[in-house]
Every structure is written in C-alpha cells, then in structure tokens.
Design a protein around this motif. Structure first.
Motif, PDB file in Angstrom:
ATOM      1  N   LEU A 165     -35.728  -5.462 -18.874  1.00  0.00           N
ATOM      2  CA  LEU A 165     -36.710  -4.604 -19.543  1.00  0.00           C
ATOM      3  C   LEU A 165     -36.015  -3.549 -20.374  1.00  0.00           C
ATOM      4  O   LEU A 165     -36.419  -3.260 -21.496  1.00  0.00           O
ATOM      5  N   ALA A 166     -34.941  -2.969 -19.855  1.00  0.00           N
ATOM      6  CA  ALA A 166     -34.236  -1.910 -20.583  1.00  0.00           C
ATOM      7  C   ALA A 166     -33.448  -2.463 -21.755  1.00  0.00           C
ATOM      8  O   ALA A 166     -33.304  -1.808 -22.781  1.00  0.00           O
ATOM      9  N   ASN A 167     -32.921  -3.693 -21.621  1.00  0.00           N
ATOM     10  CA  ASN A 167     -32.034  -4.227 -22.651  1.00  0.00           C
ATOM     11  C   ASN A 167     -32.748  -5.041 -23.714  1.00  0.00           C
ATOM     12  O   ASN A 167     -32.142  -5.463 -24.686  1.00  0.00           O
ATOM     13  N   THR A 168     -34.031  -5.344 -23.530  1.00  0.00           N
ATOM     14  CA  THR A 168     -34.754  -6.142 -24.512  1.00  0.00           C
ATOM     15  C   THR A 168     -34.826  -5.387 -25.824  1.00  0.00           C
ATOM     16  O   THR A 168     -35.262  -4.242 -25.861  1.00  0.00           O
ATOM     17  N   VAL A 200     -42.546   0.924 -10.318  1.00  0.00           N
ATOM     18  CA  VAL A 200     -42.453   0.230 -11.609  1.00  0.00           C
ATOM     19  C   VAL A 200     -41.317   0.854 -12.414  1.00  0.00           C
ATOM     20  O   VAL A 200     -40.924   2.005 -12.165  1.00  0.00           O
ATOM     21  N   ARG A 201     -40.789   0.095 -13.369  1.00  0.00           N
ATOM     22  CA  ARG A 201     -39.775   0.614 -14.281  1.00  0.00           C
ATOM     23  C   ARG A 201     -40.412   0.900 -15.638  1.00  0.00           C
ATOM     24  O   ARG A 201     -41.237   0.124 -16.113  1.00  0.00           O
ATOM     25  N   ASN A 213     -35.250   2.913 -18.809  1.00  0.00           N
ATOM     26  CA  ASN A 213     -35.245   2.107 -17.583  1.00  0.00           C
ATOM     27  C   ASN A 213     -35.389   2.974 -16.338  1.00  0.00           C
ATOM     28  O   ASN A 213     -34.645   2.823 -15.366  1.00  0.00           O
ATOM     29  N   ALA A 214     -36.348   3.900 -16.352  1.00  0.00           N
ATOM     30  CA  ALA A 214     -36.543   4.815 -15.219  1.00  0.00           C
ATOM     31  C   ALA A 214     -37.354   4.127 -14.129  1.00  0.00           C
ATOM     32  O   ALA A 214     -38.350   3.447 -14.397  1.00  0.00           O
ATOM     33  N   GLN A 215     -36.932   4.308 -12.887  1.00  0.00           N
ATOM     34  CA  GLN A 215     -37.677   3.800 -11.737  1.00  0.00           C
ATOM     35  C   GLN A 215     -38.695   4.851 -11.315  1.00  0.00           C
ATOM     36  O   GLN A 215     -38.336   5.960 -10.925  1.00  0.00           O
ATOM     37  N   LEU A 216     -39.986   4.515 -11.404  1.00  0.00           N
ATOM     38  CA  LEU A 216     -41.056   5.436 -11.034  1.00  0.00           C
ATOM     39  C   LEU A 216     -41.706   4.973  -9.737  1.00  0.00           C
ATOM     40  O   LEU A 216     -41.856   3.772  -9.501  1.00  0.00           O
ATOM     41  N   PHE A 232     -43.645   1.579 -25.613  1.00  0.00           N
ATOM     42  CA  PHE A 232     -42.991   1.660 -24.316  1.00  0.00           C
ATOM     43  C   PHE A 232     -43.193   0.350 -23.559  1.00  0.00           C
ATOM     44  O   PHE A 232     -44.046  -0.466 -23.901  1.00  0.00           O
ATOM     45  N   ARG A 233     -42.377   0.163 -22.511  1.00  0.00           N
ATOM     46  CA  ARG A 233     -42.416  -1.058 -21.721  1.00  0.00           C
ATOM     47  C   ARG A 233     -42.510  -0.719 -20.240  1.00  0.00           C
ATOM     48  O   ARG A 233     -41.901   0.250 -19.786  1.00  0.00           O
ATOM     49  N   VAL A 234     -43.282  -1.512 -19.523  1.00  0.00           N
ATOM     50  CA  VAL A 234     -43.370  -1.381 -18.066  1.00  0.00           C
ATOM     51  C   VAL A 234     -43.095  -2.742 -17.446  1.00  0.00           C
ATOM     52  O   VAL A 234     -43.428  -3.780 -18.016  1.00  0.00           O
ATOM     53  N   SER A 235     -42.474  -2.734 -16.253  1.00  0.00           N
ATOM     54  CA  SER A 235     -42.077  -3.992 -15.626  1.00  0.00           C
ATOM     55  C   SER A 235     -43.221  -4.693 -14.920  1.00  0.00           C
ATOM     56  O   SER A 235     -43.101  -5.855 -14.557  1.00  0.00           O
TER      57      SER A 235
END
Length: 275
Positions: A165-168, A200-201, A213-216, A232-235
């Motif tokens: 998710l962070a690297n896309t 979720v990230r 890429n924060a872990q919430l 923004f993106r969520v996992s």
C-alpha cells in the motif's frame, strides 16, 4: 471574548502540554501550531488548511472544534460561494427541503444527446470496419482458442498488504474506478475525516498532513485537507468511516479491499479504485 489562538494556547497550558508535545501527537508542524496560537493564519496556506488544522488542534485539546472553525469562518474565511452550474446559485441547487436539485437546461441536454449519438456511431463504424477487414484477409483462418481468450482474474488483495500500500505509485485513476457518492453539491473545499473501526494502514498520496503507511488502531482518526485534491489509500475499505466536508462517503468497498480514494474540488463524487 478570547480569540481562537488565545483559547487554544490557554487550554494547552492548562493541560501542561508543550507545543512540541502537541506537534508530535497531532503530526502538525510546531511552527503551524505556534502561528495558530498567534492568530497568524496566513502562513497555513489558505482557508481550507487553516480550518483543518484548527479542527484537528481543537479536538486534540478536547475543545469544541466546530465552534472554533465557525469562529474562523466568521472572521477570516475568504472563500466565496461557488456554484458547479453556471448561471445557478447554491439556493437553486439546494432548495429549502435540503435535497439536491440540478437546474434544467434544454440546450445542454440536447448537446449531450448529440455527443452521445456521435460517439455510438463512431465506435459502431470502427468496429464493423475492423471486423470486415479481418474477415477479408483470411476467411478460413481459425479463431482463437479458449485458452488464448480466457481472462486472467485480478489477484485479490491479501491481509498483509501494508507495505505494498505504501509503495504503490500514484498512477492516475483507471477506467475501473468507481464513484463513491456524496449527498450534496459539488465540493468547494476538502476536509476529510477518516475514523478507524478496525486496525488499518493509511497512506496519504496528496494532501495534508503527510502520512506514510501509518498503522491506525480502533478509535483513531485523521483529518485530511487539500487545496485542489486529496488522494489517500487504506488497506481495508471496511475498516474506516469517511466523511467529506461533514457528509458520509458511501460505496467505499468491501472487507479486505485495499482502495485508493481521490476527492477533488468541483466534483460531486470521490473516485475509488481497488489497488
């Protein structure tokens, strides 16, 4: 009556917190928080950013954040009313019953219909011409085998997709993206609230504050703002509740789906695609 900055500074000091503490926990630059406490909102980059930071800071200090935002609107907001439809006012689009209504314009309707007919005719002619050309080249040629035409299904996202998710890369939205509806007029500002229902990230591609890429965890929330767009993106689409300018964003996705959400000024819906 105390100003916005004085109210925030007094409450922060009453709680025994330093500006450095507030900056670390809100992830807003310490210089921005200091400017807010001095009522120096010009350094924040515009009204949208200012309202977002004030709301975030107020919630951090357990104050009435919406009252602070309204105080800013009354004394500092410079945005003018913008209509998504030329010649129509906001009152035309939002009548007293609160339900959105689009102004009827026969000329626009006729133009849209004509364009649609031309597009259909173009693709019909192009498709027929290509089929005739291929048939004339080799009428006895065998057709493709089922294996050649079988579609390869997309790989379903896995639970451990946080790093991906962070690297896309932030590619433009593809045709497979779908609109997530908002029950309101076109967006004239962007203040997006992300509330976490399950771990979720989160990765902010465009907008403020920057999040990588924060872990919430359950109960966490983030306020995102942008002057033209927020991406923004969520996992996990089912792990968050999202509001845009106070309106709920529906149609985000199913459980386990990693998605990218793109909201832009002037649009009536945010675009969502599975990543």
């Amino acid at each position: 009556m105390a100003g916005i900055g004085e109210t925030l500074r007094a409450e922060r000091r009453r709680q025994g917190r330093s500006l450095a503490d507030a900056a670390a926990e809100t992830r807003v630059r310490e210089s921005y928080l200091a400017a807010i406490e001095e009522d120096d909102f010009a350094v924040l980059g515009g009204d949208v950013y200012a309202r977002g930071f004030i709301r975030l800071y107020g919630r951090y200090l357990d104050l009435d954040a919406e009252a602070l935002v309204e105080a800013y609107r009354a004394n500092h907001d410079t945005l003018e009313e913008v209509s998504a439809f030329p010649g129509s006012s906001i009152d035309d689009i939002l009548p007293p019953d609160g339900r959105p209504r689009l102004p009827f314009n026969p000329a626009i309707l006729g133009a849209v219909g004509l364009v649609a007919l031309l597009v259909i005719a173009f693709f019909s002619f192009r498709g027929g011409g290509e089929a005739e050309s291929e048939a004339s080249e080799d009428p006895n040629a065998p057709g493709p085998s089922p294996a050649e035409v079988a579609e390869v299904p997309d790989e379903a996202p896995t639970e451990d997709d946080g790093q991906a998710l962070a690297n896309t890369p932030a590619d433009p939205l593809v045709d497979a993206s779908t609109p997530a509806q908002l029950d309101g007029p076109a967006l004239t500002e962007l203040v997006i609230e992300v509330s976490v229902l399950q771990p979720v990230r989160l990765n902010v591609v465009q907008g403020q504050p920057p999040v990588s890429n924060a872990q919430l965890d359950v109960g966490d929330s983030r306020t995102l703002t942008g002057d033209s767009a927020v991406v923004f993106r969520v996992s996990d689409a089912a792990a968050v509740d999202i509001t845009v300018n106070g309106l709920p964003l529906v149609g985000l996705g199913g459980p386990g789906q990693a998605v990218e959400v793109s909201c832009a000024i002037g649009e009536q819906a945010c675009q969502v695609r599975v990543i």
